[in-house]
Write a protein that holds these residues in place. Structure first.
Motif, PDB file in Angstrom:
ATOM      1  N   ILE A 211      -9.138  -6.720   6.443  1.00  0.00           N
ATOM      2  CA  ILE A 211      -9.478  -7.764   7.407  1.00  0.00           C
ATOM      3  C   ILE A 211      -8.976  -9.109   6.882  1.00  0.00           C
ATOM      4  O   ILE A 211      -9.276  -9.486   5.754  1.00  0.00           O
ATOM      5  CB  ILE A 211     -11.000  -7.828   7.632  1.00  0.00           C
ATOM      6  CG1 ILE A 211     -11.521  -6.473   8.099  1.00  0.00           C
ATOM      7  CG2 ILE A 211     -11.344  -8.904   8.639  1.00  0.00           C
ATOM      8  CD1 ILE A 211     -13.016  -6.385   8.122  1.00  0.00           C
ATOM      9  N   ALA A 212      -8.208  -9.788   7.711  1.00  0.00           N
ATOM     10  CA  ALA A 212      -7.783 -11.144   7.367  1.00  0.00           C
ATOM     11  C   ALA A 212      -8.784 -12.108   7.997  1.00  0.00           C
ATOM     12  O   ALA A 212      -8.919 -12.153   9.220  1.00  0.00           O
ATOM     13  CB  ALA A 212      -6.384 -11.411   7.897  1.00  0.00           C
ATOM     14  N   VAL A 213      -9.504 -12.812   7.154  1.00  0.00           N
ATOM     15  CA  VAL A 213     -10.529 -13.727   7.647  1.00  0.00           C
ATOM     16  C   VAL A 213      -9.925 -15.128   7.702  1.00  0.00           C
ATOM     17  O   VAL A 213      -9.418 -15.641   6.705  1.00  0.00           O
ATOM     18  CB  VAL A 213     -11.761 -13.719   6.722  1.00  0.00           C
ATOM     19  CG1 VAL A 213     -12.829 -14.657   7.259  1.00  0.00           C
ATOM     20  CG2 VAL A 213     -12.317 -12.311   6.604  1.00  0.00           C
TER      21      VAL A 213
ATOM     22  N   TYR B 116      -4.671  -3.000   1.382  1.00  0.00           N
ATOM     23  CA  TYR B 116      -3.823  -4.154   1.070  1.00  0.00           C
ATOM     24  C   TYR B 116      -3.066  -4.652   2.292  1.00  0.00           C
ATOM     25  O   TYR B 116      -2.299  -5.587   2.198  1.00  0.00           O
ATOM     26  CB  TYR B 116      -2.840  -3.793  -0.042  1.00  0.00           C
ATOM     27  CG  TYR B 116      -3.546  -3.473  -1.338  1.00  0.00           C
ATOM     28  CD1 TYR B 116      -4.181  -4.472  -2.059  1.00  0.00           C
ATOM     29  CD2 TYR B 116      -3.599  -2.173  -1.819  1.00  0.00           C
ATOM     30  CE1 TYR B 116      -4.849  -4.186  -3.224  1.00  0.00           C
ATOM     31  CE2 TYR B 116      -4.258  -1.881  -2.992  1.00  0.00           C
ATOM     32  CZ  TYR B 116      -4.874  -2.886  -3.694  1.00  0.00           C
ATOM     33  OH  TYR B 116      -5.539  -2.600  -4.845  1.00  0.00           O
ATOM     34  N   PHE B 117      -3.247  -4.032   3.420  1.00  0.00           N
ATOM     35  CA  PHE B 117      -2.594  -4.478   4.649  1.00  0.00           C
ATOM     36  C   PHE B 117      -3.629  -5.082   5.587  1.00  0.00           C
ATOM     37  O   PHE B 117      -4.818  -4.803   5.462  1.00  0.00           O
ATOM     38  CB  PHE B 117      -1.892  -3.303   5.344  1.00  0.00           C
ATOM     39  CG  PHE B 117      -0.666  -2.811   4.613  1.00  0.00           C
ATOM     40  CD1 PHE B 117       0.581  -3.321   4.919  1.00  0.00           C
ATOM     41  CD2 PHE B 117      -0.774  -1.857   3.618  1.00  0.00           C
ATOM     42  CE1 PHE B 117       1.702  -2.879   4.243  1.00  0.00           C
ATOM     43  CE2 PHE B 117       0.342  -1.406   2.939  1.00  0.00           C
ATOM     44  CZ  PHE B 117       1.585  -1.916   3.254  1.00  0.00           C
ATOM     45  N   VAL B 118      -3.131  -5.874   6.514  1.00  0.00           N
ATOM     46  CA  VAL B 118      -4.023  -6.511   7.485  1.00  0.00           C
ATOM     47  C   VAL B 118      -4.091  -5.628   8.719  1.00  0.00           C
ATOM     48  O   VAL B 118      -3.068  -5.327   9.331  1.00  0.00           O
ATOM     49  CB  VAL B 118      -3.487  -7.913   7.869  1.00  0.00           C
ATOM     50  CG1 VAL B 118      -4.293  -8.507   9.003  1.00  0.00           C
ATOM     51  CG2 VAL B 118      -3.525  -8.834   6.665  1.00  0.00           C
TER      52      VAL B 118
ATOM     53  N   HIS C  65      -7.981 -15.479   3.968  1.00  0.00           N
ATOM     54  CA  HIS C  65      -8.135 -14.573   2.833  1.00  0.00           C
ATOM     55  C   HIS C  65      -8.413 -13.179   3.371  1.00  0.00           C
ATOM     56  O   HIS C  65      -8.910 -13.019   4.490  1.00  0.00           O
ATOM     57  CB  HIS C  65      -9.235 -15.037   1.886  1.00  0.00           C
ATOM     58  CG  HIS C  65     -10.608 -14.967   2.484  1.00  0.00           C
ATOM     59  ND1 HIS C  65     -11.104 -15.938   3.314  1.00  0.00           N
ATOM     60  CD2 HIS C  65     -11.574 -14.027   2.376  1.00  0.00           C
ATOM     61  CE1 HIS C  65     -12.317 -15.617   3.686  1.00  0.00           C
ATOM     62  NE2 HIS C  65     -12.641 -14.452   3.140  1.00  0.00           N
ATOM     63  N   THR C  66      -8.039 -12.191   2.584  1.00  0.00           N
ATOM     64  CA  THR C  66      -8.191 -10.814   3.034  1.00  0.00           C
ATOM     65  C   THR C  66      -9.384 -10.176   2.349  1.00  0.00           C
ATOM     66  O   THR C  66      -9.606 -10.362   1.151  1.00  0.00           O
ATOM     67  CB  THR C  66      -6.930 -10.000   2.732  1.00  0.00           C
ATOM     68  OG1 THR C  66      -6.628 -10.129   1.345  1.00  0.00           O
ATOM     69  CG2 THR C  66      -5.759 -10.483   3.542  1.00  0.00           C
TER      70      THR C  66
END
Lengths: 95, 416
Positions: B166-168, B103-105, B161-162
């Protein structure tokens, strides 16, 4: 006694009733040559990998084969695994 | 399969009639499996460890002796953890952290684009809060989009979006605005940008007004956009490549002495760990020698296999101290210093061309050196100049053709 049981069995067969429920005779099922199921047993008389003798109301039920093993057993049924070559119903002494 | 979850034990049954035990087990609903015989008086089988007291009772009743050969099962295996409470707590914590980590980036993936460098987008989103270790579910994508559209005007849309950790960052770029100024179909002449002698002339469109070998001045018409035909005058957008021989003259001055670096031999290396924007020195003194030092910076970014870069890098700064020592120069040294400078100045002034020859003359004066440089260059001197066929500009330059023919506006047809 035996004639009475046979007479009851004939009547039940005529009425399409499962005779083993009332008479206590064993039911032996052989699934292919790898599994034998004996329902309504009265215990194991002797156990060896090539021959398992099971007591029943009709006398000993002998399952012959190789690498026979008791896979599951409870008070009602015995399931044997292994290579089954013959099943005979004959005289024997229940345990 | 399910039996392996419960603790079991393998027992050896010895007696005159061990089969009697099996019958008693069956009557008492005591499960057994893996039955093996080892002669007429000995059997081995597995039973549940929780049934062991009842199994013992049945063995005694059947006049048999039971012996535990080994124990097993998942419960048996895990029972060893009862004495390793720290390990259990550690395992639970590790599992919890692995679960929460998604849940974290941890990484930022910017989809590539030709128009905007990915690094620019990465920096911008990092400044807006999408950085290593932030709560991925808490990203306000709408707010972020508005901020990013203000920050980077070329963007038309941006979304984050995650996917796991990974934050894309996905985005689209605005279409290129039309070039400002005159459209490429407007009528125009081609004029000279500077004085020179025409060496070659390649006319793509229009009517040539000069020839190779002819001297031209800056602003002179080279190719006309007005073409006289027998019945009318065509006005078009002239286009041509005109190469000419041009000259440039430079005057440069140089002081008699120059400051030269003399290294003192004193160097210092400072290693710094950079985590996101925070820096932490790990070796060396952070003080520098002042302004008189060379500073070389090498940065080593930590990356994972697959190109995933971590926000952690190690920077090595090497400082090399020097002193400035005034050195009086000879003419040859002054020439060696002035020559490249003059070349660089002229090359920067050339739009498309090269220097063919250079003459450099250096004279010593009271205030130092004075250099006079003459350059001969081959360069493109053509430039498009808008043409207004109905105004004063129509007679711009040497548009004598139009005057000679007495242009009739009614006959003019615009060719576009």
């Amino acid at each position: 006694m035996r004639s009475l049981r046979r007479r009851v069995q004939e009547i039940l067969n005529a009425a399409d009733f499962p005779a083993e429920i009332f008479t206590g005779v064993p039911v032996v099922e052989v699934h292919g040559d790898t599994e034998a199921l004996v329902i309504g047993h009265r215990g194991i008389v002797s156990y060896a990998p090539d021959r398992v003798v099971i007591a029943s109301a009709l006398g000993p039920v002998t399952v012959s084969g190789t690498a026979l093993t008791v896979y599951r057993m409870n008070r009602e049924r015995i399931l044997l695994h292994g290579r089954v070559t013959a099943v005979t119903v004959g005289e024997g002494e229940p345990c | 399969m399910l039996r392996s979850f419960r603790a079991w034990m393998e027992i050896e049954i010895t007696g005159a009639n061990p089969e009697r035990c099996l019958n008693r087990f069956a009557r008492k609903d005591l499960a057994f499996w893996r039955l093996q015989t080892d002669g007429p008086f000995r059997l081995t089988c597995r039973v549940y460890a929780s049934d062991w007291p009842a199994v013992q009772r049945e063995l005694n009743a059947a006049l048999c002796v039971g012996k535990i050969l080994r124990r097993g099962g998942l419960a048996q295996t895990l029972s060893g953890l009862r004495h390793r409470k720290v390990l259990v707590v550690g395992l639970i914590l590790a599992w919890g952290m692995a679960f929460a980590a998604q849940y974290f980036v941890w990484f930022i993936l910017v989809l590539p684009s030709d128009q905007i460098p990915a690094e620019r987008i990465r920096k911008a989103v990092a400044e807006e809060g999408v950085r290593f270790g932030v709560w991925g579910q808490g990203l306000d994508t709408q707010w972020l989009k508005n901020r990013m559209l203000n920050r980077i005007p070329e963007l038309r849309w941006l979304g984050v979006h995650t996917e796991g950790g990974i934050a894309v960052v996905d985005y689209s770029v605005r279409d290129e605005p039309p070039a400002e100024g005159q459209p490429l179909t407007d009528p125009a002449n081609v004029v000279a940008t500077r004085d020179g002698v025409v060496l070659s002339l390649t006319v793509h469109n229009g009517l040539a007004a000069v020839e190779p070998g002819q001297a031209v001045t800056a602003g002179q018409l080279l190719v006309s956009g007005m073409i006289d035909c027998p019945t009318h005058t065509q006005i078009t957008r002239a286009s041509a490549d005109v190469e000419a021989l041009t000259w440039r003259h430079l005057r440069l001055r140089m002081p008699p002495s120059a400051a030269k670096k003399v290294y003192t031999g004193r160097t210092e290396t400072v290693k710094t760990v950079i985590f996101q924007n925070q820096r932490r020195n790990i070796s060396g003194n952070s003080s520098i020698f002042g302004m008189t030092c060379d500073k070389m910076i090498e940065t080593w970014d930590l990356t994972l296999p697959g190109g995933w870069s971590l926000p952690l890098s190690i920077e090595t700064v090497t400082l090399r101290e020097y002193r400035l020592k005034p050195v009086f120069q000879a003419e040859s040294e002054a020439e060696a210093a002035i020559g490249p400078t003059a070349d660089a100045l002229v090359c920067a002034d050339l739009t498309a061309g090269s220097v063919t020859s250079r003459t450099l003359k250096i004279t010593r004066t009271d205030s130092g050196f004075e250099a006079a440089a003459d350059f001969a260059c081959r360069e493109i001197i053509s430039r498009t100049d808008p043409l207004n066929p109905f105004g004063e500009e129509a007679s711009h330059g040497e548009n004598h053709q139009r005057r000679a023919h007495g242009a009739n506006h009614q006959r003019i047809r615009l060719l576009r």
